[in-house]
Scaffold this active site. Structure first.
Site, mmCIF file in Angstrom:
data_model
loop_
_atom_site.group_PDB
_atom_site.id
_atom_site.type_symbol
_atom_site.label_atom_id
_atom_site.label_comp_id
_atom_site.label_asym_id
_atom_site.label_seq_id
_atom_site.Cartn_x
_atom_site.Cartn_y
_atom_site.Cartn_z
ATOM 1 C CE LYS A 42 -3.065 -2.589 3.020
ATOM 2 N NZ LYS A 42 -3.423 -2.793 4.438
ATOM 3 N N GLY A 43 2.170 1.018 0.239
ATOM 4 C CA GLY A 43 3.063 2.142 0.517
ATOM 5 C C GLY A 43 3.227 3.128 -0.622
ATOM 6 C CD GLU A 85 8.649 -1.487 -4.274
ATOM 7 O OE1 GLU A 85 8.034 -1.010 -3.305
ATOM 8 O OE2 GLU A 85 9.002 -2.671 -4.341
ATOM 9 C CG ASP A 86 6.933 1.880 -0.040
ATOM 10 O OD1 ASP A 86 7.611 1.016 -0.651
ATOM 11 O OD2 ASP A 86 6.285 1.603 0.990
ATOM 12 C CG ASP A 100 15.641 -2.106 3.628
ATOM 13 O OD1 ASP A 100 16.816 -1.759 3.718
ATOM 14 O OD2 ASP A 100 15.019 -2.621 4.579
ATOM 15 C CE LYS A 106 15.394 2.484 5.520
ATOM 16 N NZ LYS A 106 14.819 1.602 6.552
ATOM 17 C CG PHE A 134 11.280 1.912 10.657
ATOM 18 C CD1 PHE A 134 11.344 0.778 9.861
ATOM 19 C CD2 PHE A 134 10.025 2.380 11.043
ATOM 20 C CE1 PHE A 134 10.194 0.125 9.449
ATOM 21 C CE2 PHE A 134 8.861 1.725 10.638
ATOM 22 C CZ PHE A 134 8.960 0.595 9.835
ATOM 23 C CG ASP A 137 3.082 0.103 7.578
ATOM 24 O OD1 ASP A 137 4.053 -0.082 6.805
ATOM 25 O OD2 ASP A 137 2.598 -0.791 8.277
ATOM 26 N NE ARG A 162 -0.103 1.233 4.863
ATOM 27 C CZ ARG A 162 0.936 0.453 4.585
ATOM 28 N NH1 ARG A 162 1.970 0.955 3.940
ATOM 29 N NH2 ARG A 162 0.963 -0.806 4.959
HETATM 30 P P1 5GP Z 1 13.224 -4.780 0.607
HETATM 31 O O1 5GP Z 1 12.618 -5.999 0.027
HETATM 32 O O2 5GP Z 1 13.849 -3.843 -0.384
HETATM 33 O O3 5GP Z 1 14.182 -5.111 1.739
HETATM 34 O O4 5GP Z 1 12.129 -4.025 1.419
HETATM 35 C C1 5GP Z 1 11.093 -3.432 0.928
HETATM 36 C C2 5GP Z 1 10.024 -3.252 1.987
HETATM 37 O O5 5GP Z 1 10.538 -3.120 3.333
HETATM 38 C C3 5GP Z 1 9.344 -1.951 1.726
HETATM 39 O O6 5GP Z 1 8.378 -2.069 0.699
HETATM 40 C C4 5GP Z 1 8.765 -1.631 3.074
HETATM 41 O O7 5GP Z 1 7.555 -2.330 3.256
HETATM 42 C C5 5GP Z 1 9.767 -2.190 4.063
HETATM 43 N N1 5GP Z 1 10.650 -1.117 4.591
HETATM 44 C C6 5GP Z 1 11.972 -0.992 4.417
HETATM 45 N N2 5GP Z 1 12.449 0.101 5.041
HETATM 46 C C7 5GP Z 1 11.383 0.697 5.642
HETATM 47 C C8 5GP Z 1 11.220 1.892 6.433
HETATM 48 O O8 5GP Z 1 12.146 2.657 6.732
HETATM 49 N N3 5GP Z 1 9.953 2.158 6.852
HETATM 50 C C9 5GP Z 1 8.883 1.370 6.565
HETATM 51 N N4 5GP Z 1 7.697 1.734 7.037
HETATM 52 N N5 5GP Z 1 9.000 0.230 5.814
HETATM 53 C C10 5GP Z 1 10.238 -0.087 5.355
#
Ligand code: 5GP
Length: 192
Positions: free
Chosen positions: A39-40, A91-92, A95, A123, A144, A151, A157
């Site tokens: 939803k991000g 994407e929001d 990471d 990130k 974070f 969220d 959100r």
């Molecule tokens: P990845 O698969 O790249 O490690 O992570 C993606 C998901 O991790 C994002 O879509 C999000 O849901 C969550 N995420 C990573 N960092 C953050 C953050 O700083 N805040 C929040 N709320 N979610 C995060």
């Protein structure tokens, strides 16, 4: 205070407008499908698409996550057939890159004419899998973040800016304090 605002709404709006203009120029003469990851990505996609002019299609997909090692699957697929289309995945935050890597692999099997990614936040220092990112709003550190789509436990959100949680234990003690800071009277404690 256990949280601090790291990007205010005006700065977000300015950066998203710049990205929208850049993307619109890059896709000139084509009608891309913006595919938002629920939803991000909702606030980011909404603002991005409004800055891109009329020739844009919009769809969404939702993910499910298994276990602690970040495995993902599709919980709700998009309805748009993307074969032969120019797809921009929205994407929001990226990471570790595991989510994006999975999604790009999946979407590639559907034979889009092109596939690129726009993420509001990157990130980069936390990356485990190398993933291509054509458009990024801000590169951030390890904190974070919540707000503007992101969220904490399903909440926040809808904060208009981006906030970093500095002290998780303190924040968990009184998460509604943040709503009060951001929304004033309207943020007064209410039952969920
Ligand atoms: P990845 O698969 O790249 O490690 O992570 C993606 C998901 O991790 C994002 O879509 C999000 O849901 C969550 N995420 C990573 N960092 C953050 C953050 O700083 N805040 C929040 N709320 N979610 C995060």
């Amino acid at each position: 205070m256990s949280v601090t605002e790291v990007v205010d709404p005006a700065t977000l709006a300015g950066r998203v407008a710049d990205l929208a203009a850049q993307i619109a120029a890059d896709y000139q003469g084509r009608q891309p499908v913006l595919l938002g990851v629920l939803k991000g990505a909702v606030p980011f996609l909404a603002d991005l698409s409004r800055g891109m002019g009329p020739r844009v299609d919009i769809d969404f997909l939702g993910l499910t996550r298994f276990g602690t090692e970040g495995r993902v699957g599709i919980a709700m697929d998009s309805a748009t057939s993307i074969a032969g289309r120019h797809v921009l995945l929205v994407e929001d935050i990226v990471d570790t890159g595991l989510t994006l890597s999975y999604l790009l692999g999946l979407l590639q099997t559907r034979e889009p004419a092109s596939l690129a990614t726009a993420t509001l936040l990157d990130k980069r220092t936390r990356r485990i899998v190398d993933v291509p990112l054509e458009y990024r709003g801000f590169e951030i550190g390890d904190e974070f973040l919540i707000g503007y789509g992101l969220d904490w436990d399903g909440r926040f959100r809808n904060l208009p800016g981006l906030w970093a949680i500095l002290d998780l234990a303190e924040f968990q003690d009184d998460p509604s304090g943040l709503a009060h800071v951001v929304f004033g009277e309207r943020g007064d404690r209410v039952a969920p």
